[in-house]
Motif scaffolding. Sequence first.
Motif, short mmCIF file in Angstrom:
data_model
loop_
_atom_site.label_atom_id
_atom_site.label_comp_id
_atom_site.label_asym_id
_atom_site.label_seq_id
_atom_site.Cartn_x
_atom_site.Cartn_y
_atom_site.Cartn_z
N ARG A 121 -4.27 15.98 0.78
CA ARG A 121 -4.45 17.12 1.67
C ARG A 121 -3.52 18.30 1.36
NH1 ARG A 121 -3.55 13.21 5.75
NH2 ARG A 121 -3.09 14.71 7.39
N GLY A 147 0.85 -1.19 0.00
CA GLY A 147 0.00 0.00 0.00
C GLY A 147 0.88 1.24 0.00
N LEU A 148 0.41 2.32 0.62
CA LEU A 148 1.21 3.54 0.69
C LEU A 148 2.52 3.27 1.45
CD1 LEU A 148 -0.04 6.23 -0.47
CD2 LEU A 148 -1.84 4.67 0.30
N ALA A 149 2.42 2.64 2.60
CA ALA A 149 3.61 2.44 3.46
C ALA A 149 4.53 1.36 2.88
CB ALA A 149 3.17 2.04 4.86
N GLU A 198 -2.98 1.96 -3.53
CA GLU A 198 -4.30 2.40 -3.98
C GLU A 198 -4.89 3.41 -2.99
OE1 GLU A 198 -8.68 0.40 -4.92
OE2 GLU A 198 -6.92 -0.89 -4.56
N ARG A 226 -1.42 -13.83 -0.50
CA ARG A 226 -1.88 -13.44 0.83
C ARG A 226 -0.96 -14.06 1.88
NH1 ARG A 226 -6.51 -15.12 4.46
NH2 ARG A 226 -6.50 -17.13 3.37
N PHE A 241 -18.99 -2.37 4.44
CA PHE A 241 -18.26 -3.32 5.30
C PHE A 241 -18.10 -2.78 6.72
CE2 PHE A 241 -14.37 -0.89 5.46
CZ PHE A 241 -14.32 -0.20 4.26
N CYS A 277 -10.15 6.03 -0.82
CA CYS A 277 -11.30 6.94 -0.66
C CYS A 277 -11.00 8.23 -1.42
CB CYS A 277 -11.51 7.15 0.83
SG CYS A 277 -13.03 7.99 1.23
N SER A 278 -10.69 9.31 -0.74
CA SER A 278 -10.41 10.57 -1.44
C SER A 278 -9.15 10.47 -2.29
CB SER A 278 -10.23 11.64 -0.36
OG SER A 278 -9.36 12.62 -0.82
N GLU A 299 -2.74 8.12 11.10
CA GLU A 299 -3.96 8.20 10.31
C GLU A 299 -3.67 8.98 9.05
OE1 GLU A 299 -8.07 8.02 9.46
OE2 GLU A 299 -7.16 7.19 11.28
N PHE A 319 5.25 -8.68 -0.65
CA PHE A 319 4.01 -9.47 -0.78
C PHE A 319 2.80 -8.55 -0.79
CE2 PHE A 319 5.40 -13.84 -0.12
CZ PHE A 319 6.68 -13.65 0.39
N SER A 357 1.01 7.48 6.49
CA SER A 357 1.34 6.06 6.30
C SER A 357 2.59 5.91 5.45
CB SER A 357 0.15 5.34 5.65
OG SER A 357 -0.97 5.38 6.51
C1 LIG Z 1 -12.39 3.08 4.20
C2 LIG Z 1 -11.17 3.92 4.40
C3 LIG Z 1 -11.11 5.17 3.82
C4 LIG Z 1 -9.97 5.97 4.02
N1 LIG Z 1 -9.93 7.20 3.44
C5 LIG Z 1 -8.81 7.96 3.58
C6 LIG Z 1 -8.74 9.24 2.94
O1 LIG Z 1 -9.65 9.68 2.26
N2 LIG Z 1 -7.60 9.98 3.14
C7 LIG Z 1 -6.56 9.53 3.89
O2 LIG Z 1 -5.55 10.22 4.00
N3 LIG Z 1 -6.61 8.30 4.50
C8 LIG Z 1 -7.72 7.54 4.36
N4 LIG Z 1 -7.79 6.32 4.98
C9 LIG Z 1 -6.73 5.93 5.91
C10 LIG Z 1 -5.40 5.45 5.33
O3 LIG Z 1 -4.67 6.51 4.98
C11 LIG Z 1 -5.39 4.55 4.23
O4 LIG Z 1 -6.01 3.42 4.62
C12 LIG Z 1 -3.98 4.20 3.71
O5 LIG Z 1 -4.14 3.49 2.53
C13 LIG Z 1 -3.16 3.41 4.72
O6 LIG Z 1 -1.92 3.05 4.10
P1 LIG Z 1 -1.20 1.67 4.49
O7 LIG Z 1 0.00 1.57 3.62
O8 LIG Z 1 -1.04 1.59 5.95
O9 LIG Z 1 -2.27 0.53 4.10
P2 LIG Z 1 -2.94 0.21 2.70
O10 LIG Z 1 -2.73 1.31 1.75
O11 LIG Z 1 -4.31 -0.23 3.01
O12 LIG Z 1 -2.08 -1.04 2.14
C14 LIG Z 1 -2.12 -2.28 2.72
C15 LIG Z 1 -1.84 -3.32 1.64
O13 LIG Z 1 -1.66 -4.58 2.27
C16 LIG Z 1 -2.31 -5.59 1.55
N5 LIG Z 1 -2.61 -6.66 2.49
C17 LIG Z 1 -3.43 -6.58 3.60
N6 LIG Z 1 -3.39 -7.75 4.28
C18 LIG Z 1 -2.55 -8.58 3.59
C19 LIG Z 1 -2.10 -9.93 3.79
N7 LIG Z 1 -2.48 -10.64 4.83
N8 LIG Z 1 -1.24 -10.47 2.87
C20 LIG Z 1 -0.80 -9.73 1.78
N9 LIG Z 1 -1.20 -8.45 1.54
C21 LIG Z 1 -2.05 -7.89 2.44
C22 LIG Z 1 -3.53 -4.91 0.94
O14 LIG Z 1 -3.92 -5.57 -0.25
C23 LIG Z 1 -2.99 -3.49 0.65
O15 LIG Z 1 -2.51 -3.36 -0.66
C24 LIG Z 1 -8.91 5.49 4.81
C25 LIG Z 1 -8.97 4.21 5.38
C26 LIG Z 1 -10.10 3.44 5.19
C27 LIG Z 1 -10.15 2.09 5.81
#
Ligand SMILES: Cc1cc2nc3c(=O)[nH]c(=O)nc-3n(C[C@H](O)[C@H](O)[C@H](O)COP(=O)(O)OP(=O)(O)OC[C@H]3O[C@@H](n4cnc5c(N)ncnc54)[C@H](O)[C@@H]3O)c2cc1C
Length: 485
Positions: free
Chosen positions: A63, A17-19, A55, A127, A226, A58-59, A353, A37, A358
């Motif tokens: 910001r 994801g982002l992180a 990906e 996964r 969900f 949402c928005s 958040e 992975f 992230s």
């Molecule tokens: C519904 C929702 C709306 C949001 N809207 C916003 C917004 O508008 N603006 C904002 O700044 N933040 C928003 N956020 C908060 C947050 O910034 C985002 O969720 C952001 O994408 C978090 O980045 P991340 O890298 O931590 O996780 P993610 O970007 O979610 O990446 C996690 C990745 O891990 C993968 N993954 C998960 N579990 C497994 C597994 N067991 N095995 C292999 N792959 C796996 C997923 O497929 C995904 O690609 C929102 C969060 C949610 C839940």
Amino acid sequence: MESSLNGAELVTVVGAGLAGSEAAWQLAERGIAVRLFDMKPERRSPAHSSGDFAELVCSNSLRANTLGNAVGLLKEEMRRLGSLVIRVADETAVPAGKALAVDRVRFSRGITEAIEAHPNIEIHRERVVRIPEARPVILATGPLTDPELASELGNALGEEYLYFYDAISPTLYADSIDEDIVFRASRYDDGVEGEGDYLNVPLSREEYANFVEALLDAETVPLHEFEAALYFEGCLPIEEMARRGRETLAFGPLKPVGLVNPRTGKRPHAVVQLRQEDRSGTLWNLVGCQTKLRVGEQKRIFRMLPGLDGAVFARFGSIHRNTYVNAPVQLDERLQLRNRPGVYLAGQIAGVEGYVESAALGYLTGVSVARESLGLSQEVPPPETAHGALLRHLQNANAKYFQPMNVNYGLFPPLEHDAARVPAKPGSPRGRRQKLPKREKNQKLAERALESLTAYRERVCDPGFAPAAGGVSGPPPFPSGEGVA
Ligand SMILES: Cc1cc2nc3c(=O)[nH]c(=O)nc-3n(C[C@H](O)[C@H](O)[C@H](O)COP(=O)(O)OP(=O)(O)OC[C@H]3O[C@@H](n4cnc5c(N)ncnc54)[C@H](O)[C@@H]3O)c2cc1C
């Protein structure tokens, strides 16, 4: 799972994801072999729809893009530190005034192409259901971490330290709360004036009725499908409680029991309590006011409260599915699990958040694990920087009430006294100097941050390294063992 690839140190990253994308990129740029992975496209979380990495669920806005806002500063720091996510965001930006918004399809495509093209990254679209045994491993699986891995993590940490939703109540800046109206007291502290750990907003019967009325009529953010099962007794939004009966709040989170307003000597009809959020007392949390109200409604309704008419919000309330850990208890200053050395968390799951926050944690974890793998000294970003302020929050926040946080200037160490005041007029007696207006104060905080970032950047980014010009076609080839470290 082996820990080297072609003889190079191997780091496992779960979640692109982002992180996870940022962490994998920073590791690979430093010559570390990465096994990345992601379960997509086979399996997607309920919020994900594309097969691409990073990906935006949402928005499409990352910001504010100005230094007047802490997230603008965070992005500028990431730009200067060679972040992939911010580079691609700049390249795929769409008009959005003072904000940085992107074409979400081109953005995720750009990140995916960069990651796929990197010679040091091996991608596994599968996964992960267990915490990999290989070390080091970075878990960046996000707020909607796939349930099996989430429960494995819960078992590893102890259920009470892993949360599956966040019920966030708004947080206000202390200097925007009128202390001539609110009073300081804790319940049953015998009303000793000026003491007590809480700031209390006293409400008369009429003020309370108006507040409840406004909550009942206000617009809320619709739940995602969900999230339907989200509302249960443990985390009802304040507007939902008000719907249960007009006096429900006065017997619940706003009960005046044990609180006497020292100015009137009387117990108010209801009280909104504010609890200190950070050690410096800059941030105060509206206790029990978790909410799904839209941001505009939160500003309108909470500013109706006596003493909060000038309230400035450091964080708005929200309730959504969110898998995250109690960072002050579980993570060390390098975002490593205290009870699982070699396991790092990055992104929302680590307790921040937001998209940008992230990705910033992905950057920090990627650099930290790379330096460890290369046997280099650890470098943490200075506390004056936005990166440093985020880490400080994860380390120092009140563990008992830990809630995910966006980056905001309330997390930064305050300016020196003089720097925080308007310059004395020539010839004016050394009287009390006014506090700087918010905009100028934030500008000074940003300048201080970028200044102290320079030295950190020189230590973690090889001066010779410059992100590949012309976008996402991958970094310059990497001579083994040299370059950024
Ligand atoms: C519904 C929702 C709306 C949001 N809207 C916003 C917004 O508008 N603006 C904002 O700044 N933040 C928003 N956020 C908060 C947050 O910034 C985002 O969720 C952001 O994408 C978090 O980045 P991340 O890298 O931590 O996780 P993610 O970007 O979610 O990446 C996690 C990745 O891990 C993968 N993954 C998960 N579990 C497994 C597994 N067991 N095995 C292999 N792959 C796996 C997923 O497929 C995904 O690609 C929102 C969060 C949610 C839940």
